[in-house]
Design a protein around this motif. Structure first.
Motif, PDB file in Angstrom:
ATOM      1  N   PHE A  79       0.851  -1.195   0.000  1.00 42.67           N
ATOM      2  CA  PHE A  79       0.000   0.000   0.000  1.00 42.67           C
ATOM      3  C   PHE A  79       0.882   1.238   0.000  1.00 42.67           C
ATOM      4  O   PHE A  79       2.003   1.211   0.519  1.00 42.67           O
ATOM      5  CB  PHE A  79      -0.905   0.035   1.241  1.00 42.67           C
ATOM      6  N   ALA A  80       0.364   2.333  -0.600  1.00 48.26           N
ATOM      7  CA  ALA A  80       1.140   3.576  -0.667  1.00 48.26           C
ATOM      8  C   ALA A  80       0.223   4.775  -0.472  1.00 48.26           C
ATOM      9  O   ALA A  80      -0.978   4.706  -0.772  1.00 48.26           O
ATOM     10  CB  ALA A  80       1.833   3.673  -2.040  1.00 48.26           C
ATOM     11  N   VAL A  81       0.797   5.845   0.055  1.00 39.59           N
ATOM     12  CA  VAL A  81       0.046   7.092   0.226  1.00 39.59           C
ATOM     13  C   VAL A  81      -0.565   7.499  -1.121  1.00 39.59           C
ATOM     14  O   VAL A  81       0.093   7.398  -2.162  1.00 39.59           O
ATOM     15  CB  VAL A  81       0.986   8.194   0.774  1.00 39.59           C
ATOM     16  N   GLY A  82      -1.826   7.919  -1.091  1.00 41.22           N
ATOM     17  CA  GLY A  82      -2.494   8.391  -2.310  1.00 41.22           C
ATOM     18  C   GLY A  82      -3.360   7.331  -2.970  1.00 41.22           C
ATOM     19  O   GLY A  82      -4.198   7.661  -3.812  1.00 41.22           O
ATOM     20  N   ILE A 101      -7.038   2.063   9.903  1.00 45.46           N
ATOM     21  CA  ILE A 101      -7.602   0.758   9.523  1.00 45.46           C
ATOM     22  C   ILE A 101      -6.484  -0.292   9.470  1.00 45.46           C
ATOM     23  O   ILE A 101      -5.330   0.044   9.217  1.00 45.46           O
ATOM     24  CB  ILE A 101      -8.308   0.818   8.140  1.00 45.46           C
ATOM     25  N   PRO A 102      -6.827  -1.560   9.693  1.00 42.77           N
ATOM     26  CA  PRO A 102      -5.830  -2.612   9.513  1.00 42.77           C
ATOM     27  C   PRO A 102      -5.567  -2.830   8.021  1.00 42.77           C
ATOM     28  O   PRO A 102      -6.525  -3.030   7.255  1.00 42.77           O
ATOM     29  CB  PRO A 102      -6.487  -3.849  10.134  1.00 42.77           C
ATOM     30  N   ALA A 103      -4.310  -2.788   7.610  1.00 43.05           N
ATOM     31  CA  ALA A 103      -3.982  -2.952   6.181  1.00 43.05           C
ATOM     32  C   ALA A 103      -4.513  -4.288   5.664  1.00 43.05           C
ATOM     33  O   ALA A 103      -4.907  -4.396   4.498  1.00 43.05           O
ATOM     34  CB  ALA A 103      -2.471  -2.860   5.978  1.00 43.05           C
ATOM     35  N   ALA A 104      -4.566  -5.299   6.543  1.00 41.22           N
ATOM     36  CA  ALA A 104      -5.020  -6.630   6.107  1.00 41.22           C
ATOM     37  C   ALA A 104      -6.467  -6.624   5.635  1.00 41.22           C
ATOM     38  O   ALA A 104      -6.913  -7.547   4.958  1.00 41.22           O
ATOM     39  CB  ALA A 104      -4.853  -7.632   7.247  1.00 41.22           C
ATOM     40  N   ARG A 105      -7.231  -5.597   6.013  1.00 38.85           N
ATOM     41  CA  ARG A 105      -8.643  -5.536   5.599  1.00 38.85           C
ATOM     42  C   ARG A 105      -8.893  -4.453   4.554  1.00 38.85           C
ATOM     43  O   ARG A 105     -10.047  -4.200   4.185  1.00 38.85           O
ATOM     44  CB  ARG A 105      -9.565  -5.278   6.810  1.00 38.85           C
ATOM     45  N   ALA A 106      -7.836  -3.802   4.086  1.00 37.56           N
ATOM     46  CA  ALA A 106      -7.995  -2.756   3.065  1.00 37.56           C
ATOM     47  C   ALA A 106      -7.934  -3.386   1.679  1.00 37.56           C
ATOM     48  O   ALA A 106      -7.187  -4.344   1.455  1.00 37.56           O
ATOM     49  CB  ALA A 106      -6.904  -1.713   3.209  1.00 37.56           C
ATOM     50  N   ILE A 107      -8.706  -2.835   0.766  1.00 41.35           N
ATOM     51  CA  ILE A 107      -8.737  -3.342  -0.611  1.00 41.35           C
ATOM     52  C   ILE A 107      -8.568  -2.148  -1.548  1.00 41.35           C
ATOM     53  O   ILE A 107      -9.322  -1.165  -1.444  1.00 41.35           O
ATOM     54  CB  ILE A 107     -10.085  -4.035  -0.891  1.00 41.35           C
ATOM     55  N   VAL A 108      -7.576  -2.245  -2.432  1.00 44.43           N
ATOM     56  CA  VAL A 108      -7.351  -1.159  -3.397  1.00 44.43           C
ATOM     57  C   VAL A 108      -8.487  -1.172  -4.410  1.00 44.43           C
ATOM     58  O   VAL A 108      -8.882  -2.229  -4.921  1.00 44.43           O
ATOM     59  CB  VAL A 108      -5.985  -1.337  -4.102  1.00 44.43           C
TER      60      VAL A 108
END
Ligand SMILES: NC(=O)c1ccc[n+]([C@@H]2O[C@H](COP(=O)([O-])OP(=O)(O)OC[C@H]3O[C@@H](n4cnc5c(N)ncnc54)[C@H](OP(=O)(O)O)[C@@H]3O)[C@@H](O)[C@H]2O)c1
Length: 325
Positions: A79-82, A101-108
């Motif tokens: 993951f990256a800023v922006g 948020i937990p990165a493990a639950r983020a979706i691009v």
């Protein structure tokens, strides 16, 4: 600092208060996102009321939002800023300008999916997907029954079930909602309180009953749901908009035709990163290919979250509703 909704006791929409909260820097495995769109799910109403009691006060509210990453915590890769992301995750804190948020639950987000659509569709669409493809695998030729067919989950279930080759019977609260359900693929909308649902379902299935009932209304529909099933059919009781049903002795399931009953939860169908991504990608593909249309019937500014709750619980909404930050 961020403006965020919190509540200090369970109750009506008026307990939700917009307060200044410290968001801080993301820790290991975390991201900080600036929300642009926030989902209002029926679940949030149940949390606010105390049907799903919170562990401690004050509590934030909401699990689902989409926005832009503004800080990446230590050790986070991929993951990256922006980047634009959507996240379905606790702790309840999504009704906010910014949140960790937990990165493990983020979706691009794919380029073709805007943030409002993302916030409107992830919990609802991923739920529709697991109900139709995992809780019971809908087959071409099946007839299914979905309650609240004009609601957020309901509209997606209707469209997806049609794509799978099913005939869809749905219940709704009014004639206007019957039209909305029909526009989203419901073949036979029935109006609760007016139509005799069990009789109509039996008539529409040549007396046999449906393969599966997806019931998110609970107390008001539960017993009829059991009586609409075919022999060895499945009741997926996945919500309680009208309250918890009375307990059922297992023997009744036998008397009604060796029925199955389950209370599935999205968390258990997306527990691993692989399951989360498979579910999300399947949903993205259905939406990007036009097979499933996400209907946002109303947006509200973040500050009007209590009004959004009042509309949702008074059954004044169809499709999904979203807050904009
Ligand atoms: N288990 C899971 O994994 C999971 C995940 C997501 C959502 N859910 C559940 O799925 C359901 C749908 O969620 P949603 O956010 O998309 O909401 P929604 O369907 O847009 O809104 C709820 C709908 O339920 C119907 N309803 C019937 N009786 C009601 C009552 N007494 N009070 C309020 N509503 C009543 C209303 O439609 P009519 O007026 O047309 O009857 C209302 O519009 C909710 O019960 C939610 O808790 C479960």
């Amino acid at each position: 600092m961020s403006k965020a909704f919190r509540f200090h006791q369970h109750g009506g929409p008026e307990v939700l208060r917009l307060e200044d909260v410290q968001v801080g820097e993301p820790g290991g495995g975390e991201l900080r996102i600036r929300n642009t769109a926030i989902a209002v799910n029926f679940r949030d109403v149940l949390v606010r009321r105390g049907t799903h009691a919170v562990k401690a006060f004050p509590s934030g509210i909401g699990m689902e939002s989409a926005g832009v990453i503004e800080a990446v915590g230590p050790g986070v890769r991929d993951f990256a800023v922006g980047q634009r992301v959507v996240c379905v995750a606790g702790p309840d804190a999504a009704y906010a300008e910014a949140r960790i948020i937990p990165a493990a639950r983020a979706i691009v987000l794919p380029v073709a999916i805007n943030e409002r659509t993302a916030a409107a569709m992830m919990i609802r669409g991923m739920t529709a997907r697991y109900l139709l493809k995992e809780t019971y695998r809908v087959q071409p030729g099946d007839t299914i029954l979905i309650h609240a067919a004009a609601g957020g989950v309901g509209q997606i279930v209707c469209q997806w079930a049609k794509h799978l080759g099913a005939t869809v019977i749905g219940t709704v609260g009014s004639d206007d909602k019957a039209s909305a359900a029909r526009e989203h693929g419901c073949d036979h909308p029935l109006v609760l309180g007016r139509d005799n649902v069990v009789e109509r379902v039996r008539a529409l299935t040549g007396g046999e009953g449906v393969a599966v009932v997806y019931d998110s209304i609970g107390k008001a529909t539960f017993e009829d749901s059991l009586r609409c099933l075919r022999r060895r059919g499945i009741l997926a009781s996945f919500g309680e908009a009208s309250g918890d049903p009375e307990p059922v002795p297992p023997r009744l399931l036998g008397q009604l035709g060796s029925l199955y009953m389950t209370h599935p939860s999205l968390g258990d169908y997306t527990a691993t990163r692989a399951a989360l991504l498979e579910t999300a990608n399947d949903l993205f593909n259905m939406v990007m290919s036009g097979k499933v249309r996400i209907d946002i019937s109303k947006t509200y500014p973040l500050a009007e979250a209590p009004r959004a709750h009042a509309d949702l619980e008074a059954r004044r909404t169809t499709g999904s509703i979203v807050l904009t930050a």
